[in-house]
Design a protein around this motif. Structure first.
Motif, PDB file in Angstrom:
ATOM      1  N   SER A  37       0.821  -1.215   0.000  1.00 38.92           N
ATOM      2  CA  SER A  37       0.000   0.000   0.000  1.00 38.92           C
ATOM      3  C   SER A  37       0.855   1.265   0.000  1.00 38.92           C
ATOM      4  CB  SER A  37      -0.953  -0.001   1.203  1.00 38.92           C
ATOM      5  OG  SER A  37      -0.242  -0.159   2.417  1.00 38.92           O
ATOM      6  N   LYS A  38       2.165   1.129   0.134  1.00 36.77           N
ATOM      7  CA  LYS A  38       3.090   2.267   0.071  1.00 36.77           C
ATOM      8  C   LYS A  38       3.891   2.282  -1.235  1.00 36.77           C
ATOM      9  CE  LYS A  38       2.536   4.074   4.263  1.00 36.77           C
ATOM     10  NZ  LYS A  38       2.038   5.440   4.458  1.00 36.77           N
ATOM     11  N   GLY A  39       3.703   1.275  -2.095  1.00 38.56           N
ATOM     12  CA  GLY A  39       4.462   1.184  -3.334  1.00 38.56           C
ATOM     13  C   GLY A  39       5.056  -0.206  -3.501  1.00 38.56           C
ATOM     14  N   ASN A  40       5.799  -0.401  -4.577  1.00 36.95           N
ATOM     15  CA  ASN A  40       6.351  -1.719  -4.887  1.00 36.95           C
ATOM     16  C   ASN A  40       7.774  -1.889  -4.361  1.00 36.95           C
ATOM     17  OD1 ASN A  40       3.989  -2.348  -6.246  1.00 36.95           O
ATOM     18  ND2 ASN A  40       4.815  -1.842  -8.258  1.00 36.95           N
ATOM     19  N   ILE A  41       8.041  -3.106  -3.889  1.00 35.83           N
ATOM     20  CA  ILE A  41       9.378  -3.509  -3.465  1.00 35.83           C
ATOM     21  C   ILE A  41       9.775  -4.706  -4.315  1.00 35.83           C
ATOM     22  CG2 ILE A  41      10.777  -4.424  -1.565  1.00 35.83           C
ATOM     23  CD1 ILE A  41       8.722  -3.103   0.368  1.00 35.83           C
ATOM     24  N   VAL A  42      10.948  -4.658  -4.927  1.00 40.84           N
ATOM     25  CA  VAL A  42      11.451  -5.801  -5.692  1.00 40.84           C
ATOM     26  C   VAL A  42      12.603  -6.417  -4.913  1.00 40.84           C
ATOM     27  CG1 VAL A  42      12.525  -6.567  -7.847  1.00 40.84           C
ATOM     28  CG2 VAL A  42      10.766  -4.790  -7.892  1.00 40.84           C
ATOM     29  N   LEU A  43      12.509  -7.712  -4.688  1.00 39.23           N
ATOM     30  CA  LEU A  43      13.500  -8.449  -3.915  1.00 39.23           C
ATOM     31  C   LEU A  43      14.328  -9.342  -4.821  1.00 39.23           C
ATOM     32  CD1 LEU A  43      11.035  -9.588  -1.116  1.00 39.23           C
ATOM     33  CD2 LEU A  43      12.709  -7.734  -0.922  1.00 39.23           C
ATOM     34  N   GLU A  44      15.612  -9.400  -4.583  1.00 38.48           N
ATOM     35  CA  GLU A  44      16.491 -10.360  -5.242  1.00 38.48           C
ATOM     36  C   GLU A  44      16.871 -11.391  -4.191  1.00 38.48           C
ATOM     37  OE1 GLU A  44      20.026  -9.359  -7.938  1.00 38.48           O
ATOM     38  OE2 GLU A  44      20.989 -10.053  -6.081  1.00 38.48           O
ATOM     39  N   LEU A  45      16.475 -12.637  -4.410  1.00 36.72           N
ATOM     40  CA  LEU A  45      16.727 -13.696  -3.443  1.00 36.72           C
ATOM     41  C   LEU A  45      17.924 -14.535  -3.894  1.00 36.72           C
ATOM     42  CD1 LEU A  45      13.018 -14.819  -2.875  1.00 36.72           C
ATOM     43  CD2 LEU A  45      14.273 -12.901  -1.840  1.00 36.72           C
ATOM     44  N   ASP A  46      18.716 -14.981  -2.933  1.00 34.82           N
ATOM     45  CA  ASP A  46      19.945 -15.722  -3.233  1.00 34.82           C
ATOM     46  C   ASP A  46      19.761 -17.213  -2.949  1.00 34.82           C
ATOM     47  OD1 ASP A  46      22.550 -16.713  -3.463  1.00 34.82           O
ATOM     48  OD2 ASP A  46      23.433 -14.862  -2.713  1.00 34.82           O
ATOM     49  N   LEU A 157      16.151  -4.951  -4.201  1.00 34.36           N
ATOM     50  CA  LEU A 157      16.756  -4.512  -5.457  1.00 34.36           C
ATOM     51  C   LEU A 157      16.121  -3.215  -5.939  1.00 34.36           C
ATOM     52  CD1 LEU A 157      18.854  -5.570  -7.526  1.00 34.36           C
ATOM     53  CD2 LEU A 157      16.957  -6.596  -8.769  1.00 34.36           C
ATOM     54  N   GLY A 158      14.829  -3.076  -5.731  1.00 37.22           N
ATOM     55  CA  GLY A 158      14.101  -1.870  -6.104  1.00 37.22           C
ATOM     56  C   GLY A 158      13.073  -1.531  -5.041  1.00 37.22           C
ATOM     57  N   GLY A 159      12.818  -0.244  -4.832  1.00 39.31           N
ATOM     58  CA  GLY A 159      11.815   0.157  -3.847  1.00 39.31           C
ATOM     59  C   GLY A 159      12.382   0.484  -2.485  1.00 39.31           C
ATOM     60  N   LYS A 160      13.659   0.871  -2.442  1.00 40.44           N
ATOM     61  CA  LYS A 160      14.238   1.238  -1.142  1.00 40.44           C
ATOM     62  C   LYS A 160      13.512   2.425  -0.518  1.00 40.44           C
ATOM     63  CE  LYS A 160      18.777  -0.651  -2.199  1.00 40.44           C
ATOM     64  NZ  LYS A 160      20.191  -0.369  -2.530  1.00 40.44           N
ATOM     65  N   LYS A 161      13.039   3.332  -1.358  1.00 42.17           N
ATOM     66  CA  LYS A 161      12.278   4.477  -0.833  1.00 42.17           C
ATOM     67  C   LYS A 161      10.954   4.026  -0.231  1.00 42.17           C
ATOM     68  CE  LYS A 161      14.311   8.088  -3.705  1.00 42.17           C
ATOM     69  NZ  LYS A 161      14.109   9.113  -4.743  1.00 42.17           N
ATOM     70  N   VAL A 162      10.399   2.956  -0.767  1.00 43.69           N
ATOM     71  CA  VAL A 162       9.156   2.392  -0.213  1.00 43.69           C
ATOM     72  C   VAL A 162       9.441   1.814   1.174  1.00 43.69           C
ATOM     73  CG1 VAL A 162       7.351   0.650  -0.525  1.00 43.69           C
ATOM     74  CG2 VAL A 162       8.206   1.943  -2.497  1.00 43.69           C
ATOM     75  N   VAL A 163      10.545   1.087   1.297  1.00 39.37           N
ATOM     76  CA  VAL A 163      10.949   0.555   2.599  1.00 39.37           C
ATOM     77  C   VAL A 163      11.121   1.699   3.587  1.00 39.37           C
ATOM     78  CG1 VAL A 163      12.792  -0.671   3.854  1.00 39.37           C
ATOM     79  CG2 VAL A 163      12.045  -1.495   1.600  1.00 39.37           C
ATOM     80  N   ASP A 164      11.766   2.777   3.149  1.00 39.07           N
ATOM     81  CA  ASP A 164      11.958   3.951   4.021  1.00 39.07           C
ATOM     82  C   ASP A 164      10.626   4.547   4.462  1.00 39.07           C
ATOM     83  OD1 ASP A 164      14.672   3.581   3.574  1.00 39.07           O
ATOM     84  OD2 ASP A 164      14.834   5.217   2.116  1.00 39.07           O
ATOM     85  N   LYS A 165       9.660   4.608   3.535  1.00 43.48           N
ATOM     86  CA  LYS A 165       8.321   5.136   3.883  1.00 43.48           C
ATOM     87  C   LYS A 165       7.668   4.274   4.948  1.00 43.48           C
ATOM     88  CE  LYS A 165       6.886   6.856  -0.643  1.00 43.48           C
ATOM     89  NZ  LYS A 165       5.922   6.616  -1.723  1.00 43.48           N
ATOM     90  N   ILE A 166       7.756   2.953   4.769  1.00 48.54           N
ATOM     91  CA  ILE A 166       7.142   2.036   5.743  1.00 48.54           C
ATOM     92  C   ILE A 166       7.811   2.196   7.103  1.00 48.54           C
ATOM     93  CG2 ILE A 166       6.720  -0.389   6.323  1.00 48.54           C
ATOM     94  CD1 ILE A 166       6.591  -0.914   3.244  1.00 48.54           C
TER      95      ILE A 166
END
Length: 195
Positions: A37-46, A157-166
């Motif tokens: 609900s704050k935007g998209n987060i893209v994760l790169e899993l290892d 990988l993407g959406g660090k600003k979304v993480v910051d918002k949360i």
């Protein structure tokens, strides 16, 4: 001429090995998009360094388990946690816990994703957290109950600003739970991105 053919065959063999190694390295990375609900987060899993954690997380993702859950625990300067509860703080059923892979050489640095667990080192199921700071205290130190740490299995990988918002949302105590966002932060949909 014979020597040239041998060199040519050797060169082709080396190229084939190199291509195979590159393909293997690429296939060890898995990508997940989390629509929140704050935007998209893209994760790169290892998958190479955390095979059990990644397989476990993907099982929940591909079954739609995370859809409609919330980030139920948010601590500024530490982490955001989700994976198990709906907006009414009702828990979802889970599979059996998995082995702790915290010895894999991945560290709880800012913007990494790790498995959440109880005091039992090998109790992780569906809950995860994204580090919002370098949390060295959460890294593996020993196989003692207090030293196991928390298994990192990927990174944002993407959406660090979304993480910051949360991370910056206002929280309160809800029932027996601390650090709950006043306005629920929803995981609308989590899906594996096929390459």
């Amino acid at each position: 001429m014979k020597g040239f053919k041998i060199l040519l065959v050797a060169a082709l063999f080396c190229i084939a090995l190199s291509v195979g190694a590159t393909a293997k390295a690429e296939s060890s990375k898995v990508f997940v998009k989390m629509q929140t609900s704050k935007g998209n987060i893209v994760l790169e899993l290892d998958r190479a360094k955390a095979p059990k954690s990644v397989a476990n997380f993907l099982k929940y993702v591909n079954e739609g388990h995370y859809d409609g859950t919330i980030f139920h625990r948010v601590i500024s300067g530490f982490m955001i946690q989700g994976g198990n509860m709906d907006k009414n703080m009702k828990s979802k059923d889970t599979y059996a816990p998995i082995e702790n892979e915290a010895r894999n050489g991945l560290y709880n640095d800012k913007y990494t994703i790790a498995m959440a667990r109880t005091g039992n080192p090998h109790s992780a199921t569906d809950q995860f957290f994204i580090n919002t700071a370098d949390n060295g205290a959460l890294n593996f130190k020993s196989t003692t109950p207090s030293g196991w740490g928390y298994a990192v299995f990927g990174k944002v990988l993407g959406g660090k600003k979304v993480v910051d918002k949360i991370e910056r949302v206002v929280t309160f105590r809800k029932g027996r739970y601390d650090d709950v966002p006043v306005k629920p932060v929803m995981i609308i949909k989590a899906e594996e991105i096929k390459q």
